[in-house]
Design a protein around this motif. Structure first.
Motif, PDB file in Angstrom:
ATOM      1  N   GLY A  90      28.158 101.550  36.089  1.00  0.00           N
ATOM      2  CA  GLY A  90      29.108 101.293  37.175  1.00  0.00           C
ATOM      3  C   GLY A  90      30.257 102.266  37.252  1.00  0.00           C
ATOM      4  N   GLY A  91      31.472 101.745  37.076  1.00  0.00           N
ATOM      5  CA  GLY A  91      32.667 102.552  37.251  1.00  0.00           C
ATOM      6  C   GLY A  91      32.837 103.644  36.230  1.00  0.00           C
ATOM      7  N   SER A  92      31.960 103.710  35.231  1.00  0.00           N
ATOM      8  CA  SER A  92      32.048 104.772  34.240  1.00  0.00           C
ATOM      9  C   SER A  92      31.513 106.094  34.770  1.00  0.00           C
ATOM     10  N   LEU A  93      30.888 106.069  35.964  1.00  0.00           N
ATOM     11  CA  LEU A  93      30.356 107.287  36.555  1.00  0.00           C
ATOM     12  C   LEU A  93      31.297 107.793  37.640  1.00  0.00           C
ATOM     13  N   ARG A  94      31.174 109.072  37.958  1.00  0.00           N
ATOM     14  CA  ARG A  94      31.948 109.611  39.075  1.00  0.00           C
ATOM     15  C   ARG A  94      31.174 110.754  39.697  1.00  0.00           C
ATOM     16  N   GLU A  95      31.667 111.266  40.825  1.00  0.00           N
ATOM     17  CA  GLU A  95      30.978 112.370  41.474  1.00  0.00           C
ATOM     18  C   GLU A  95      31.177 113.658  40.676  1.00  0.00           C
ATOM     19  N   ILE A  96      30.514 114.711  41.144  1.00  0.00           N
ATOM     20  CA  ILE A  96      30.589 116.004  40.470  1.00  0.00           C
ATOM     21  C   ILE A  96      32.038 116.364  40.134  1.00  0.00           C
ATOM     22  N   VAL A  97      32.251 116.924  38.962  1.00  0.00           N
ATOM     23  CA  VAL A  97      33.600 117.258  38.496  1.00  0.00           C
ATOM     24  C   VAL A  97      34.344 118.054  39.561  1.00  0.00           C
ATOM     25  N   TYR A  98      35.522 117.598  39.896  1.00  0.00           N
ATOM     26  CA  TYR A  98      36.315 118.246  40.937  1.00  0.00           C
ATOM     27  C   TYR A  98      36.612 119.692  40.547  1.00  0.00           C
ATOM     28  N   GLY A  99      36.449 120.605  41.508  1.00  0.00           N
ATOM     29  CA  GLY A  99      36.671 122.008  41.241  1.00  0.00           C
ATOM     30  C   GLY A  99      35.382 122.801  41.085  1.00  0.00           C
ATOM     31  N   HIS A 100      34.244 122.095  40.996  1.00  0.00           N
ATOM     32  CA  HIS A 100      32.966 122.772  40.836  1.00  0.00           C
ATOM     33  C   HIS A 100      31.997 122.440  41.964  1.00  0.00           C
ATOM     34  N   GLN A 101      32.566 121.921  43.051  1.00  0.00           N
ATOM     35  CA  GLN A 101      31.676 121.498  44.131  1.00  0.00           C
ATOM     36  C   GLN A 101      30.829 122.638  44.671  1.00  0.00           C
ATOM     37  N   ASP A 102      31.413 123.823  44.831  1.00  0.00           N
ATOM     38  CA  ASP A 102      30.670 124.923  45.446  1.00  0.00           C
ATOM     39  C   ASP A 102      29.416 125.265  44.654  1.00  0.00           C
ATOM     40  N   SER A 103      29.523 125.244  43.344  1.00  0.00           N
ATOM     41  CA  SER A 103      28.369 125.564  42.505  1.00  0.00           C
ATOM     42  C   SER A 103      27.256 124.552  42.698  1.00  0.00           C
ATOM     43  N   TYR A 104      27.609 123.282  42.810  1.00  0.00           N
ATOM     44  CA  TYR A 104      26.591 122.254  42.962  1.00  0.00           C
ATOM     45  C   TYR A 104      26.127 122.105  44.397  1.00  0.00           C
ATOM     46  N   LEU A 105      26.971 122.451  45.350  1.00  0.00           N
ATOM     47  CA  LEU A 105      26.527 122.434  46.740  1.00  0.00           C
ATOM     48  C   LEU A 105      25.394 123.420  46.961  1.00  0.00           C
ATOM     49  N   ASP A 106      25.379 124.509  46.187  1.00  0.00           N
ATOM     50  CA  ASP A 106      24.300 125.480  46.297  1.00  0.00           C
ATOM     51  C   ASP A 106      22.961 124.833  45.951  1.00  0.00           C
ATOM     52  N   LEU A 107      22.990 123.832  45.081  1.00  0.00           N
ATOM     53  CA  LEU A 107      21.774 123.094  44.742  1.00  0.00           C
ATOM     54  C   LEU A 107      21.503 121.960  45.725  1.00  0.00           C
ATOM     55  N   LEU A 108      22.556 121.277  46.126  1.00  0.00           N
ATOM     56  CA  LEU A 108      22.388 120.004  46.831  1.00  0.00           C
ATOM     57  C   LEU A 108      22.222 120.147  48.341  1.00  0.00           C
ATOM     58  N   LEU A 109      22.784 121.203  48.930  1.00  0.00           N
ATOM     59  CA  LEU A 109      22.691 121.353  50.382  1.00  0.00           C
ATOM     60  C   LEU A 109      21.333 121.902  50.802  1.00  0.00           C
ATOM     61  N   PRO A 110      20.769 121.406  51.897  1.00  0.00           N
ATOM     62  CA  PRO A 110      19.573 122.030  52.463  1.00  0.00           C
ATOM     63  C   PRO A 110      19.855 123.476  52.852  1.00  0.00           C
ATOM     64  N   GLU A 111      18.828 124.304  52.823  1.00  0.00           N
ATOM     65  CA  GLU A 111      19.000 125.727  53.108  1.00  0.00           C
ATOM     66  C   GLU A 111      19.688 125.971  54.450  1.00  0.00           C
ATOM     67  N   GLU A 112      19.316 125.174  55.472  1.00  0.00           N
ATOM     68  CA  GLU A 112      19.861 125.411  56.815  1.00  0.00           C
ATOM     69  C   GLU A 112      21.348 125.082  56.913  1.00  0.00           C
ATOM     70  N   GLN A 113      21.903 124.347  55.932  1.00  0.00           N
ATOM     71  CA  GLN A 113      23.320 123.981  55.976  1.00  0.00           C
ATOM     72  C   GLN A 113      24.197 124.890  55.119  1.00  0.00           C
ATOM     73  N   LYS A 114      23.590 125.674  54.259  1.00  0.00           N
ATOM     74  CA  LYS A 114      24.386 126.509  53.360  1.00  0.00           C
ATOM     75  C   LYS A 114      25.198 127.521  54.156  1.00  0.00           C
ATOM     76  N   GLY A 115      26.470 127.590  53.863  1.00  0.00           N
ATOM     77  CA  GLY A 115      27.360 128.519  54.547  1.00  0.00           C
ATOM     78  C   GLY A 115      27.968 127.971  55.816  1.00  0.00           C
ATOM     79  N   SER A 116      27.447 126.854  56.320  1.00  0.00           N
ATOM     80  CA  SER A 116      27.972 126.319  57.577  1.00  0.00           C
ATOM     81  C   SER A 116      28.230 124.815  57.510  1.00  0.00           C
ATOM     82  N   ALA A 117      28.090 124.219  56.345  1.00  0.00           N
ATOM     83  CA  ALA A 117      28.229 122.762  56.220  1.00  0.00           C
ATOM     84  C   ALA A 117      29.655 122.317  56.489  1.00  0.00           C
TER      85      ALA A 117
END
Length: 247
Positions: free
Chosen positions: A134-161
């Motif tokens: 439950g509350g012991s989890l959280r989203e991706i560590v703040y400050g590293h979103q760009d690195s993980y967005l490269d994995l998580l975003l579909p190809e067509e959204q990269k650079g324009s999301a």
């Protein structure tokens, strides 16, 4: 001791074996090292294609909980088939997966290792079936979103999301929080590059371990294994100390 060795994203077991050779040569001769490959193909890590031939592999594609669960299950099958192993040595994405496995096994009361060595870990992600935390989890560590967005975003959204699209993508993966009540209780050694863009993720992993059992080594490089002889000597000394604690 027998060590299971896990490579980083966009490399492979042979590459990690070559990278670790200068350190292994400084350790006691009685240790054994088993280098294994991730199951998935991916693009080469920066600079790897000029130095090493393919395949370039990873442990999970995007880091969704079901992918982390599958990667953990794959490691467990290796351990059951080829183990037991006393310790794990892991770099980058491999270190994150090892951390995730250790935390999951601690929660289940089924520890599989007595020692862990982490090099430049990225943030450890949560597998499926961990809703009870439950509350012991959280989203991706703040400050590293760009690195993980490269994995998580579909190809067509990269650079324009848009920001809502980024938030929706990031919500698909969760990391273990240092607020988690349980910790990795075995001796650990954490090797961190001062110029590593993911250094904060390595510090999160330190915080997820029992403080009195965690040793840290810093080097002046980036997201890479240390090369300086004096740093390698320090790493070897700390690993041998951790082995004594584990024994």
């Amino acid at each position: 001791m027998r060590f299971l060795c896990l490579h980083g994203r966009g490399t492979n077991s042979n590459i990690l074996e070559a990278q670790l050779a200068p350190l292994i040569s400084r350790l006691s001769a009685q240790h054994e090292f088993d280098f294994v490959d991730g199951e998935l193909d991916c693009r080469a890590a920066p600079g790897m294609s000029k130095l090493y031939p393919p395949p370039y592999l990873c442990w999970y594609e995007r880091g969704h909980p079901q992918e982390i669960q599958a990667a953990q299950d794959y490691l467990r099958s290796i351990i059951d088939q080829d183990g037991p192993y006393d310790g794990v040595i892991a770099f980058s994405e491999g270190a994150a997966l090892a951390t995730s496995l250790l935390l999951s096994d601690e929660a289940a009361g089924e520890p599989r290792f007595t020692l862990a060595i982490f090099f430049n870990s990225v943030v450890p992600l949560v597998p499926s079936g961990s809703e009870h935390l439950g509350g012991s989890l959280r989203e991706i560590v703040y400050g590293h979103q760009d690195s993980y967005l490269d994995l998580l975003l579909p190809e067509e959204q990269k650079g324009s999301a848009t920001e809502p699209e980024k938030k929706a993508a990031l919500s698909q993966a969760l990391c273990f929080s240092p607020k988690l009540s349980n910790r990795i209780s075995i001796p650990t050694v954490h090797v961190i590059g001062r110029r590593d863009a993911f250094a904060e993720s390595s510090r999160v992993v330190v915080d997820l371990c029992a403080r009195d059992m965690a040793q840290e080594v810093f080097h002046q490089g980036g997201h890479e294994l240390p090369r300086d002889g004096s740093v390698l000597d320090e790493c070897a000394e700390m690993i041998e100390t951790a082995i004594l604690f584990a024994s």
